[in-house]
Design a protein around this motif. Sequence first.
Motif, mmCIF file in Angstrom:
data_model
loop_
_atom_site.group_PDB
_atom_site.id
_atom_site.type_symbol
_atom_site.label_atom_id
_atom_site.label_comp_id
_atom_site.label_asym_id
_atom_site.label_seq_id
_atom_site.Cartn_x
_atom_site.Cartn_y
_atom_site.Cartn_z
ATOM 1 N N ALA A 104 0.833 -1.206 0.000
ATOM 2 C CA ALA A 104 0.000 0.000 0.000
ATOM 3 C C ALA A 104 0.870 1.259 0.000
ATOM 4 C CB ALA A 104 -0.928 -0.008 1.209
ATOM 5 N N ALA A 105 1.950 1.229 0.802
ATOM 6 C CA ALA A 105 2.842 2.400 0.870
ATOM 7 C C ALA A 105 3.515 2.641 -0.480
ATOM 8 C CB ALA A 105 3.889 2.202 1.960
ATOM 9 N N LEU A 106 3.877 1.558 -1.183
ATOM 10 C CA LEU A 106 4.542 1.714 -2.485
ATOM 11 C C LEU A 106 3.560 2.285 -3.511
ATOM 12 C CD1 LEU A 106 6.644 -1.582 -2.717
ATOM 13 C CD2 LEU A 106 7.361 0.680 -1.938
ATOM 14 N N LEU A 107 2.314 1.871 -3.434
ATOM 15 C CA LEU A 107 1.320 2.384 -4.386
ATOM 16 C C LEU A 107 1.067 3.872 -4.171
ATOM 17 C CD1 LEU A 107 -1.304 -0.514 -4.536
ATOM 18 C CD2 LEU A 107 0.356 0.159 -6.277
ATOM 19 N N HIS A 108 1.247 4.332 -2.936
ATOM 20 C CA HIS A 108 1.015 5.753 -2.641
ATOM 21 C C HIS A 108 2.294 6.588 -2.626
ATOM 22 C CE1 HIS A 108 -2.795 3.961 -1.068
ATOM 23 N NE2 HIS A 108 -3.234 4.939 -1.822
ATOM 24 N N ALA A 109 3.423 5.969 -2.917
ATOM 25 C CA ALA A 109 4.701 6.702 -2.850
ATOM 26 C C ALA A 109 4.749 7.798 -3.906
ATOM 27 C CB ALA A 109 5.859 5.730 -3.050
#
Lengths: 224, 123
Positions: free
Chosen positions: A219-224
Amino acid sequence: MIQIIEAVPEEIYDIELEHSLLEANARLARENRALLDQHGIKAIDFMGAIGSGKTTLIGRMVEKLKDRLGVAVFNGDATTSNDADLIAGQGVPVVQIATVNGCHLDANLVGKALRKVDLDKLELIFIENIGNLICPAEFPLGSRARVVVVSVTEGPYMVRKHPHMFLGAALVVINKIDLAGAMNVSVEDLTRDVHTLKPDIKVIPTSCKTGAGLDEVAAALLHA
Amino acid sequence: MHELSIASSLVEGVLAFVDRHRVSKVLAVRLAVGELTCVETEQLRFCYTAVTRETAIATATLEIDQVEALVRCSHCAYEGSPKYWDDALSGTAVPTLQCPECGRAAEPTQGHECLIKGIRYVP
């Protein structure tokens, strides 16, 4: 007989320059970024020590995201294609970047790798840097965000010993937390050390063995 | 050993200057290296000596100025030196990106430099 002529002070020129020694790489990194942006691709660069679990973590992220997005992986490795082979088993495009004796990836090598894949089919590229916690910090690649992977098996002082790497990162993953007890390493202490260096950075404890934290990383990578 | 890449880039930069100007001898090359970089100055000196050997600048001395880290805090408007971390295991205190006033995240404004500041030469 050697004759020496020395310049007198009025014959010495002292000129001021502002010539950046990292500019050549920085310029290529900006070009990579422009190319990626133009194709709507987000690149994420993973840095961390040898054995911290970068390849395994990237493999897990590919598993989670490949059905939703066009994913490719660039594996930096000094000589072997071991890591690239592991990820290629998942059926996504993989480019192995052999640095031979180089201790870090640079924007030029990543630019070459970008020419090896079909950018129109991609939305996300994971770049695995060389296992080294010092050198890659000075060499941006053109990625949207840099992730540092540390593992509890590297001992309790990992962050204190390599502070520079964390200053430019957007996300820190503390990996192999299933082994924290056996290693007598405190995940909380490592997290606190990271936050001493950079108070606002996101830190996610993970275990690629139990799956803990992996959805949060995706999830964090998708929102980076 | 990213210092080797940096030393090579340094020599290219100086030799390019020598090509474009009337230079009979380069006496010194002055560098600025920021505290937030992980450029190890001793290693850089070692690489510089190795890379300049048998070039036109082999005898030029290398002067390295350290540039201190500065930050700006968007939370409390502090500007100045960051909080230093004494517990880091690096011999000297390490600059962080933490505001020394309010303890929140601060943005670096200085300390990432790695540049040739000047060249002293005989025309």
